[in-house]
Design a protein around this motif. Structure first.
Motif, PDB file in Angstrom:
ATOM      1  N   ARG A 161      -8.655 -18.763  33.525  1.00 50.97           N
ATOM      2  CA  ARG A 161     -10.107 -18.364  34.243  1.00 50.97           C
ATOM      3  C   ARG A 161     -11.148 -18.766  33.323  1.00 50.97           C
ATOM      4  O   ARG A 161     -12.235 -19.466  33.652  1.00 50.97           O
ATOM      5  CB  ARG A 161     -10.290 -17.099  34.528  1.00 50.97           C
ATOM      6  CG  ARG A 161      -9.089 -16.603  35.671  1.00 50.97           C
ATOM      7  CD  ARG A 161      -9.468 -17.178  37.120  1.00 50.97           C
ATOM      8  NE  ARG A 161      -8.590 -17.167  38.050  1.00 50.97           N
ATOM      9  CZ  ARG A 161      -8.897 -15.921  39.153  1.00 50.97           C
ATOM     10  NH1 ARG A 161      -9.767 -15.590  39.281  1.00 50.97           N
ATOM     11  NH2 ARG A 161      -8.028 -15.625  39.750  1.00 50.97           N
ATOM     12  N   ALA A 162     -10.895 -18.337  31.984  1.00 54.20           N
ATOM     13  CA  ALA A 162     -11.878 -19.015  31.082  1.00 54.20           C
ATOM     14  C   ALA A 162     -12.183 -20.177  30.949  1.00 54.20           C
ATOM     15  O   ALA A 162     -13.260 -20.827  30.819  1.00 54.20           O
ATOM     16  CB  ALA A 162     -11.787 -18.249  29.644  1.00 54.20           C
ATOM     17  N   VAL A 163     -10.891 -20.942  30.891  1.00 51.53           N
ATOM     18  CA  VAL A 163     -11.001 -22.457  30.745  1.00 51.53           C
ATOM     19  C   VAL A 163     -11.722 -23.089  31.955  1.00 51.53           C
ATOM     20  O   VAL A 163     -12.743 -23.890  31.913  1.00 51.53           O
ATOM     21  CB  VAL A 163      -9.634 -23.261  30.442  1.00 51.53           C
ATOM     22  CG1 VAL A 163      -9.687 -24.708  30.786  1.00 51.53           C
ATOM     23  CG2 VAL A 163      -9.118 -22.722  29.093  1.00 51.53           C
ATOM     24  N   GLN A 164     -11.422 -22.444  33.155  1.00 49.80           N
ATOM     25  CA  GLN A 164     -12.078 -22.933  34.250  1.00 49.80           C
ATOM     26  C   GLN A 164     -13.714 -22.827  34.466  1.00 49.80           C
ATOM     27  O   GLN A 164     -14.280 -23.590  34.986  1.00 49.80           O
ATOM     28  CB  GLN A 164     -11.649 -22.394  35.673  1.00 49.80           C
ATOM     29  CG  GLN A 164     -10.118 -22.471  36.004  1.00 49.80           C
ATOM     30  CD  GLN A 164      -9.683 -21.667  37.064  1.00 49.80           C
ATOM     31  OE1 GLN A 164     -10.133 -20.815  37.433  1.00 49.80           O
ATOM     32  NE2 GLN A 164      -8.184 -21.985  37.460  1.00 49.80           N
ATOM     33  N   LEU A 165     -14.211 -21.958  33.770  1.00 48.68           N
ATOM     34  CA  LEU A 165     -15.470 -21.520  33.533  1.00 48.68           C
ATOM     35  C   LEU A 165     -16.190 -22.466  32.441  1.00 48.68           C
ATOM     36  O   LEU A 165     -17.236 -22.324  32.014  1.00 48.68           O
ATOM     37  CB  LEU A 165     -15.753 -20.040  33.238  1.00 48.68           C
ATOM     38  CG  LEU A 165     -15.413 -19.299  34.544  1.00 48.68           C
ATOM     39  CD1 LEU A 165     -15.437 -17.612  34.208  1.00 48.68           C
ATOM     40  CD2 LEU A 165     -16.429 -19.338  35.483  1.00 48.68           C
ATOM     41  N   GLY A 166     -15.287 -23.123  31.648  1.00 51.17           N
ATOM     42  CA  GLY A 166     -15.914 -23.989  30.598  1.00 51.17           C
ATOM     43  C   GLY A 166     -15.529 -23.634  29.127  1.00 51.17           C
ATOM     44  O   GLY A 166     -16.193 -24.313  28.306  1.00 51.17           O
ATOM     45  N   ALA A 167     -14.832 -22.719  28.931  1.00 50.25           N
ATOM     46  CA  ALA A 167     -14.583 -22.059  27.553  1.00 50.25           C
ATOM     47  C   ALA A 167     -13.535 -23.328  26.923  1.00 50.25           C
ATOM     48  O   ALA A 167     -12.918 -23.951  27.289  1.00 50.25           O
ATOM     49  CB  ALA A 167     -13.596 -20.860  27.622  1.00 50.25           C
ATOM     50  N   THR A 168     -14.174 -23.489  25.415  1.00 49.65           N
ATOM     51  CA  THR A 168     -13.518 -24.408  24.716  1.00 49.65           C
ATOM     52  C   THR A 168     -12.842 -23.433  23.333  1.00 49.65           C
ATOM     53  O   THR A 168     -11.966 -23.765  22.763  1.00 49.65           O
ATOM     54  CB  THR A 168     -14.336 -25.561  23.902  1.00 49.65           C
ATOM     55  OG1 THR A 168     -15.585 -24.966  23.320  1.00 49.65           O
ATOM     56  CG2 THR A 168     -14.757 -26.200  25.005  1.00 49.65           C
ATOM     57  N   ARG A 169     -13.509 -22.145  23.269  1.00 48.50           N
ATOM     58  CA  ARG A 169     -12.621 -21.343  22.320  1.00 48.50           C
ATOM     59  C   ARG A 169     -12.558 -19.966  22.842  1.00 48.50           C
ATOM     60  O   ARG A 169     -13.710 -19.497  23.515  1.00 48.50           O
ATOM     61  CB  ARG A 169     -13.538 -21.224  21.120  1.00 48.50           C
ATOM     62  CG  ARG A 169     -13.068 -20.356  19.729  1.00 48.50           C
ATOM     63  CD  ARG A 169     -13.782 -20.440  18.602  1.00 48.50           C
ATOM     64  NE  ARG A 169     -13.670 -21.668  18.243  1.00 48.50           N
ATOM     65  CZ  ARG A 169     -14.658 -22.508  17.587  1.00 48.50           C
ATOM     66  NH1 ARG A 169     -15.651 -21.709  17.239  1.00 48.50           N
ATOM     67  NH2 ARG A 169     -14.694 -23.610  16.976  1.00 48.50           N
ATOM     68  N   LEU A 170     -11.601 -19.197  22.865  1.00 45.88           N
ATOM     69  CA  LEU A 170     -11.525 -17.931  23.125  1.00 45.88           C
ATOM     70  C   LEU A 170     -11.632 -16.941  22.035  1.00 45.88           C
ATOM     71  O   LEU A 170     -10.953 -17.271  20.981  1.00 45.88           O
ATOM     72  CB  LEU A 170     -10.244 -17.457  23.820  1.00 45.88           C
ATOM     73  CG  LEU A 170     -10.182 -18.332  25.232  1.00 45.88           C
ATOM     74  CD1 LEU A 170      -8.769 -18.256  25.911  1.00 45.88           C
ATOM     75  CD2 LEU A 170     -11.263 -18.116  26.179  1.00 45.88           C
ATOM     76  N   VAL A 171     -12.315 -15.627  22.176  1.00 54.18           N
ATOM     77  CA  VAL A 171     -12.329 -14.781  20.876  1.00 54.18           C
ATOM     78  C   VAL A 171     -12.045 -13.344  21.700  1.00 54.18           C
ATOM     79  O   VAL A 171     -12.302 -13.271  22.806  1.00 54.18           O
ATOM     80  CB  VAL A 171     -13.635 -14.862  20.282  1.00 54.18           C
ATOM     81  CG1 VAL A 171     -13.810 -16.111  19.662  1.00 54.18           C
ATOM     82  CG2 VAL A 171     -14.888 -14.445  21.116  1.00 54.18           C
ATOM     83  N   LEU A 172     -11.613 -12.737  20.755  1.00 54.87           N
ATOM     84  CA  LEU A 172     -11.369 -11.180  21.064  1.00 54.87           C
ATOM     85  C   LEU A 172     -11.400 -10.311  19.906  1.00 54.87           C
ATOM     86  O   LEU A 172     -11.162 -10.882  18.730  1.00 54.87           O
ATOM     87  CB  LEU A 172     -10.155 -11.035  21.935  1.00 54.87           C
ATOM     88  CG  LEU A 172      -8.849 -11.479  21.241  1.00 54.87           C
ATOM     89  CD1 LEU A 172      -8.072 -10.400  20.656  1.00 54.87           C
ATOM     90  CD2 LEU A 172      -8.048 -11.928  22.165  1.00 54.87           C
ATOM     91  N   ASP A 173     -11.746  -9.001  20.138  1.00 59.15           N
ATOM     92  CA  ASP A 173     -11.572  -7.965  19.015  1.00 59.15           C
ATOM     93  C   ASP A 173     -10.604  -6.898  19.348  1.00 59.15           C
ATOM     94  O   ASP A 173     -10.449  -6.700  20.747  1.00 59.15           O
ATOM     95  CB  ASP A 173     -12.985  -7.621  18.510  1.00 59.15           C
ATOM     96  CG  ASP A 173     -13.554  -6.728  19.725  1.00 59.15           C
ATOM     97  OD1 ASP A 173     -13.149  -6.212  20.422  1.00 59.15           O
ATOM     98  OD2 ASP A 173     -15.046  -6.908  19.634  1.00 59.15           O
TER      99      ASP A 173
END
Length: 155
Positions: A106-118
């Motif tokens: 879903r993030a990629v569909q929304l345009g993400a090129t980098r995912l982050v998390l804590d």
């Protein structure tokens, strides 16, 4: 069968699942007081993000979301994975990985090129899931007082 459905964080069943998530984090938190940050529904509504409810045979069993945060200094479009949680009865079935994959897609569909998390070091299974899914340790990108570890993944 496991399915994923978009849901507003302040509607059922998402609100109940988030409540269970926050309660479990609060009860298992060590090293201080767990701080609850109620998610802003607008941050988890396209195009800013999305929140998913995982259901097993139409019974809600987990949740998680992605939201856009400030782009990185190098121009990467960052989306942050938040509140990935599954009810204890589902653990060991691979649902955490399935939820993570659904959120990444879903993030990629929304345009993400980098995912982050804590996350927190006490959540060893979560840390293992993230590392085996291609996330690498990065310096803190936020000031979350509940977090001890920060990860990123190029997508």
């Amino acid at each position: 069968m496991l399915t994923f459905s978009p849901a507003a964080v302040d509607t059922e069943p998402a609100a109940t699942l988030l409540g269970e998530y926050f309660t479990s984090r609060e009860l298992g938190f060590t090293g201080g007081t767990y701080r609850i940050f109620t998610p802003d529904p607008a941050m988890f509504t396209p195009p800013s993000g999305v929140f998913l409810v995982a259901s097993e045979d139409e019974e809600p069993v987990g949740c998680g979301g992605v939201r856009r945060i400030a782009d990185a200094d190098d121009g990467a479009v960052r989306f942050e994975i938040k509140h990935l949680w599954l009810r204890p009865s589902t653990r060991g079935k691979g649902y955490g990985r399935a939820m993570l994959t659904a959120l990444e897609e879903r993030a990629v569909q929304l345009g993400a090129t980098r995912l982050v998390l804590d996350t927190n070091a006490t959540l060893a299974a979560a840390g293992g899931l993230y590392r085996t899914s291609g996330y690498v340790d990065v310096p803190a990108y936020n000031d979350n007082p509940n977090a001890t570890n920060w990860y990123a993944k190029e997508v």
